[in-house]
Design a protein around this motif. Structure first.
Motif, PDB file in Angstrom:
ATOM      1  N   SER A 286      14.850   1.062   1.222  1.00  0.00           N
ATOM      2  CA  SER A 286      14.266   1.068  -0.123  1.00  0.00           C
ATOM      3  C   SER A 286      14.604   2.303  -0.950  1.00  0.00           C
ATOM      4  CB  SER A 286      12.740   0.951  -0.021  1.00  0.00           C
ATOM      5  OG  SER A 286      12.157   2.171   0.442  1.00  0.00           O
TER       6      SER A 286
ATOM      7  N   ALA B  10       9.174   5.915   1.797  1.00  0.00           N
ATOM      8  CA  ALA B  10       9.149   4.852   0.784  1.00  0.00           C
ATOM      9  C   ALA B  10       7.935   4.948  -0.127  1.00  0.00           C
ATOM     10  CB  ALA B  10       9.179   3.483   1.464  1.00  0.00           C
TER      11      ALA B  10
ATOM     12  N   LYS C  83      12.891  -0.896   6.776  1.00  0.00           N
ATOM     13  CA  LYS C  83      12.597  -1.317   5.405  1.00  0.00           C
ATOM     14  C   LYS C  83      12.420  -0.111   4.486  1.00  0.00           C
ATOM     15  CE  LYS C  83      10.408  -5.680   6.766  1.00  0.00           C
ATOM     16  NZ  LYS C  83       9.120  -6.426   6.879  1.00  0.00           N
TER      17      LYS C  83
ATOM     18  N   LYS D   5       8.998   9.690  -2.026  1.00  0.00           N
ATOM     19  CA  LYS D   5      10.143   8.874  -2.427  1.00  0.00           C
ATOM     20  C   LYS D   5      10.775   9.392  -3.718  1.00  0.00           C
ATOM     21  CE  LYS D   5      11.485   4.010  -3.179  1.00  0.00           C
ATOM     22  NZ  LYS D   5      12.137   4.093  -4.497  1.00  0.00           N
TER      23      LYS D   5
END
Length: 359
Positions: free
Chosen positions: A157, A110, A153, A115
């Motif tokens: 994302s 993330a 999480k 990312k």
């Protein structure tokens, strides 16, 4: 073999992704259950040679054959922050249109630059991101890894094909209710892939507080796996209910799966045949001779001759052992309850519902 997992009676018949990239010599997460701890020791060091070796092969590789990043250490553990070996390997893969299966427990997916690179590769169908958890809430068996909720999480994302790996599935530790587990993650990933816990025989006392049924995983009987068919079935049913694909890692219950274990159906790539393909053929024909197996459209026989030597040699070793296992009933019965070799033919076996792990 530097760029491939060694052939074995388990890997060769069951795994699509036998090509690998290993960016580091060890893993800082040191999860208590990690099978790779039996193969490694010493300080964590970058494997800079992996970059040069992969770059050399990548330039010669014309087919989109997937590589796993990685198998013996986490590719995005903290050393990656400065060394960036995994980032460099992913960049080589993108530049040469080679698909990557990114397998990690890190939440670094993330963060940039990882990312942005992942999402750029995803636009061209060049990456599947797999994040592993053994529970959504508990972390005592992997205390040095990011908390499971941080991993969830992070996975949520990113914009890429996503697999949540329940690896390992530890009965009575990973969750209390399979449907509740799936319901909690149904909006996080496209697929759940599950691998029941594998342990050494001497670890039964420790893991026995969670589960009491074990069966041989290795052919030699040195490694055991949690025998938990009913939990796998519950997960399969729950995934169908919530619209998620479901895969099993190195398990022979192909009838429970709706997708391959690596999530490679979500990207454009070439695959080697496995026992899953044999099972699909037998669903239509019920029985077939070995000489009738063609596996058209797969990395098989003559197709391999077009590949760079390092890749060709590895895949041929795996192919040879795969075909050998197909005519060995003792091997087949260890790998799956669904297929047998009898009277010179491969045959589909119906499961006894009362004993689902036996024909």
């Amino acid at each position: 073999m530097e760029l491939a997992i060694n052939p074995s009676k388990i890997i060769s018949p069951l795994c699509y992704s036998v090509l690998r990239l290993e960016p580091y010599t060890n893993c800082a997460y040191s999860c208590l259950y990690c099978y790779a701890r039996w193969y490694r020791s010493g300080r964590i060091k970058p494997r800079a040679r992996a970059i040069g070796m992969f770059a050399k092969v990548a330039k010669k590789l014309d087919l989109r054959i997937p590589f796993r990043l990685s198998t013996l250490s986490d590719p995005l553990q903290d050393i990656e922050e400065n060394a960036k070996v995994s980032y460099k390997l992913m960049k080589i893969a993108m530049d040469n249109e080679i698909p990557i299966i990114l397998s990690t427990k890190s939440d670094r997916i993330a963060k940039n630059p990882w990312k942005s690179l992942i999402e750029e590769m995803a636009k061209d169908g060049l990456i599947v991101v797999q994040v592993s958890v053994s529970s959504l809430d508990r972390n005592e068996l992997e205390p040095k890894a990011p908390h499971p909720q941080n991993r969830i999480k992070a996975l949520e994302s990113i914009d890429a094909p996503k697999v949540l790996r329940l690896q390992p599935l530890i009965p009575n530790y990973s969750f209390e209710n399979a449907e509740e587990f799936v319901e909690r993650v149904k909006d996080v990933a496209d697929q759940i892939t599950t691998e029941p816990l594998r342990i050494e025989r001497g670890e039964i006392e420790f893991y026995g507080k969670f589960w009491s049924r074990w069966s041989n995983y290795s052919f030699e009987g040195e490694l055991l796996k949690a025998d938990c068919y009913e939990i796998l079935e519950e997960l399969s049913v729950a995934c169908k209910r919530y619209g998620l694909d479901f895969g099993l890692c190195k398990e022979g219950y192909f009838h429970l799966e709706t997708a391959n274990c690596c999530g490679l159906h979500m990207i454009e790539c070439e695959l080697r045949p496995t026992l899953r393909e044999v099972y699909k053929i037998l669903l239509e024909k019920r029985e077939i001779g070995l000489d009738e197996l063609k596996f058209e459209g797969y990395l098989f026989v003559d197709v391999l001759s077009k590949l760079p030597r390092a890749i060709r040699k590895a895949l041929r070793f795996h192919e040879k052992l795969f075909l050998k296992c197909l005519k060995d009933n003792s091997c087949l019965s260890h790998l799956t309850p669904l297929i047998r070799f009898e009277d010179g033919k491969l045959k589909l076996i119906n499961l006894d519902r009362n004993h689902p792990s036996k024909p």
